[in-house]
Design a protein around this motif. Structure first.
Motif, mmCIF file in Angstrom:
data_model
loop_
_atom_site.group_PDB
_atom_site.id
_atom_site.type_symbol
_atom_site.label_atom_id
_atom_site.label_comp_id
_atom_site.label_asym_id
_atom_site.label_seq_id
_atom_site.Cartn_x
_atom_site.Cartn_y
_atom_site.Cartn_z
ATOM 1 N N UNK A 42 -30.393 -32.480 2.103
ATOM 2 C CA UNK A 42 -31.548 -31.941 2.833
ATOM 3 C C UNK A 42 -31.143 -30.921 3.891
ATOM 4 N N UNK A 43 -30.033 -31.160 4.569
ATOM 5 C CA UNK A 43 -29.603 -30.205 5.593
ATOM 6 C C UNK A 43 -29.277 -28.847 4.973
ATOM 7 N N UNK A 44 -28.666 -28.866 3.783
ATOM 8 C CA UNK A 44 -28.374 -27.609 3.091
ATOM 9 C C UNK A 44 -29.667 -26.888 2.730
ATOM 10 N N UNK A 45 -30.635 -27.637 2.217
ATOM 11 C CA UNK A 45 -31.924 -27.043 1.846
ATOM 12 C C UNK A 45 -32.607 -26.486 3.096
ATOM 13 N N UNK A 46 -32.556 -27.246 4.190
ATOM 14 C CA UNK A 46 -33.173 -26.799 5.443
ATOM 15 C C UNK A 46 -32.562 -25.476 5.900
ATOM 16 N N UNK A 47 -31.243 -25.417 5.961
ATOM 17 C CA UNK A 47 -30.614 -24.187 6.447
ATOM 18 C C UNK A 47 -30.848 -23.025 5.486
ATOM 19 N N UNK A 48 -30.772 -23.284 4.174
ATOM 20 C CA UNK A 48 -31.031 -22.222 3.195
ATOM 21 C C UNK A 48 -32.470 -21.729 3.296
ATOM 22 N N UNK A 49 -33.411 -22.663 3.511
ATOM 23 C CA UNK A 49 -34.826 -22.291 3.610
ATOM 24 C C UNK A 49 -35.045 -21.311 4.746
ATOM 25 N N UNK A 50 -34.501 -21.623 5.916
ATOM 26 C CA UNK A 50 -34.730 -20.743 7.059
ATOM 27 C C UNK A 50 -33.911 -19.452 6.967
ATOM 28 N N UNK A 51 -32.794 -19.507 6.277
ATOM 29 C CA UNK A 51 -32.038 -18.282 6.048
ATOM 30 C C UNK A 51 -32.819 -17.335 5.143
ATOM 31 N N UNK A 52 -33.353 -17.866 4.054
ATOM 32 C CA UNK A 52 -34.179 -17.061 3.150
ATOM 33 C C UNK A 52 -35.420 -16.554 3.887
ATOM 34 N N UNK A 53 -36.070 -17.441 4.646
ATOM 35 C CA UNK A 53 -37.280 -17.045 5.383
ATOM 36 C C UNK A 53 -36.974 -15.927 6.382
ATOM 37 N N UNK A 54 -35.845 -16.063 7.076
ATOM 38 C CA UNK A 54 -35.477 -15.028 8.047
ATOM 39 C C UNK A 54 -35.255 -13.690 7.349
ATOM 40 N N UNK A 55 -34.531 -13.734 6.235
ATOM 41 C CA UNK A 55 -34.249 -12.492 5.507
ATOM 42 C C UNK A 55 -35.513 -11.879 4.913
ATOM 43 N N UNK A 56 -36.488 -12.733 4.551
ATOM 44 C CA UNK A 56 -37.706 -12.250 3.892
ATOM 45 C C UNK A 56 -38.917 -12.262 4.833
ATOM 46 N N UNK A 57 -38.695 -12.357 6.126
ATOM 47 C CA UNK A 57 -39.820 -12.459 7.068
ATOM 48 C C UNK A 57 -40.731 -11.241 7.014
ATOM 49 N N UNK A 58 -40.210 -10.122 6.591
ATOM 50 C CA UNK A 58 -41.027 -8.921 6.442
ATOM 51 C C UNK A 58 -42.025 -9.031 5.299
ATOM 52 N N UNK A 59 -41.779 -9.957 4.372
ATOM 53 C CA UNK A 59 -42.687 -10.170 3.236
ATOM 54 C C UNK A 59 -43.792 -11.172 3.552
ATOM 55 N N UNK A 60 -43.697 -11.856 4.707
ATOM 56 C CA UNK A 60 -44.699 -12.868 5.050
ATOM 57 C C UNK A 60 -46.067 -12.218 5.251
ATOM 58 N N UNK A 61 -47.101 -12.840 4.717
ATOM 59 C CA UNK A 61 -48.475 -12.353 4.856
ATOM 60 C C UNK A 61 -48.956 -12.676 6.264
ATOM 61 N N UNK A 62 -48.984 -11.684 7.119
ATOM 62 C CA UNK A 62 -49.326 -11.886 8.530
ATOM 63 C C UNK A 62 -50.783 -12.281 8.746
ATOM 64 N N UNK A 63 -51.603 -12.244 7.698
ATOM 65 C CA UNK A 63 -52.988 -12.709 7.840
ATOM 66 C C UNK A 63 -53.047 -14.243 7.842
ATOM 67 N N UNK A 64 -51.969 -14.883 7.430
ATOM 68 C CA UNK A 64 -51.895 -16.354 7.438
ATOM 69 C C UNK A 64 -51.462 -16.803 8.826
ATOM 70 N N UNK A 65 -52.133 -17.819 9.348
ATOM 71 C CA UNK A 65 -51.777 -18.297 10.685
ATOM 72 C C UNK A 65 -50.593 -19.260 10.645
ATOM 73 N N UNK A 66 -50.479 -20.032 9.579
ATOM 74 C CA UNK A 66 -49.407 -21.014 9.471
ATOM 75 C C UNK A 66 -48.373 -20.574 8.445
ATOM 76 N N UNK A 67 -47.121 -20.745 8.796
ATOM 77 C CA UNK A 67 -46.029 -20.436 7.872
ATOM 78 C C UNK A 67 -45.590 -21.675 7.101
#
Length: 194
Positions: A42-67
């Motif tokens: 789980x710790x590996x998945x957690x760190x990978x998840x936020x690493x991917x999210x950080x790298x792809x944060x520009x792709x996040x739909x800013x109209x959504x309030x919750x990530x």
């Protein structure tokens, strides 16, 4: 308090702002990953998840309030890579449930524990027998408390697919449910005719 989309928007120019998103959602992502692949992965998945999210944060739909659905969707895709680990986790859980336990609280307590262990073992086997997609939908609903809409967003499927999967899961986990539903329907029709 800032919405997740505001935090992500800020992090585009100030990357350190992304840490606030981690603080807000790490516990839920870690819990989801722990249920799916066990604490050791789980710790590996957690760190990978936020690493991917950080790298792809520009792709996040800013109209959504919750990530949260977005992050759980990333985690879900990463977890698919850990299927072998998940299978070992289910086997180890079965071994723990099957262990002998000594009773210190008398015969009634021992019988209640035996009954509970039987029910957990049976439920564990039924959950393990679900398809990975159905099991994932169940875990997002039951253990993460996501709404049908959030699950649909997390898994990138229509809400109707989520409803179908959960209905199928309910039927498989409790086959007598369908019979009870039919009986209740029949009783209602008989009462309506009288």
């Amino acid at each position: 308090m800032s919405t997740d989309s505001e935090i992500i928007r800020r992090s585009l120019s100030r990357p350190e702002a992304f840490a606030e998103l981690f603080d807000r959602h790490a516990r839920a992502v870690n819990a989801f990953a722990t249920y799916r692949v066990g604490a050791h992965a789980a710790e590996d998945v957690l760190s990978e998840t936020f690493l991917v999210a950080f790298r792809r944060r520009g792709d996040f739909d800013l109209s959504k309030h919750s990530a949260s659905p977005w992050l759980l969707g990333i985690a879900s895709r990463l977890i698919r890579r850990h299927r072998a680990v998940e299978a070992r986790h289910w086997r180890s859980f079965a071994a723990v449930v099957g262990e002998d336990h000594t009773s210190l609280g008398g015969l009634d307590d021992a019988m209640r524990r035996v009954d509970a262990e039987r029910e957990v073992r049976a439920l564990r086997q039924k959950i393990a027998a679900l398809s990975p997609k159905d099991r994932e939908t169940l875990l997002l609903y039951a253990w993460q408390g996501l709404s049908y809409e959030d699950i649909a967003e997390t898994l990138s499927v229509p809400v109707g697919t989520v409803r179908s999967r959960l209905n199928r899961v309910r039927t498989r986990l409790d086959p007598a449910r369908k019979a009870r539903s039919f009986e209740m329907q029949q009783e209602g029709e008989v009462r309506g005719r009288v």
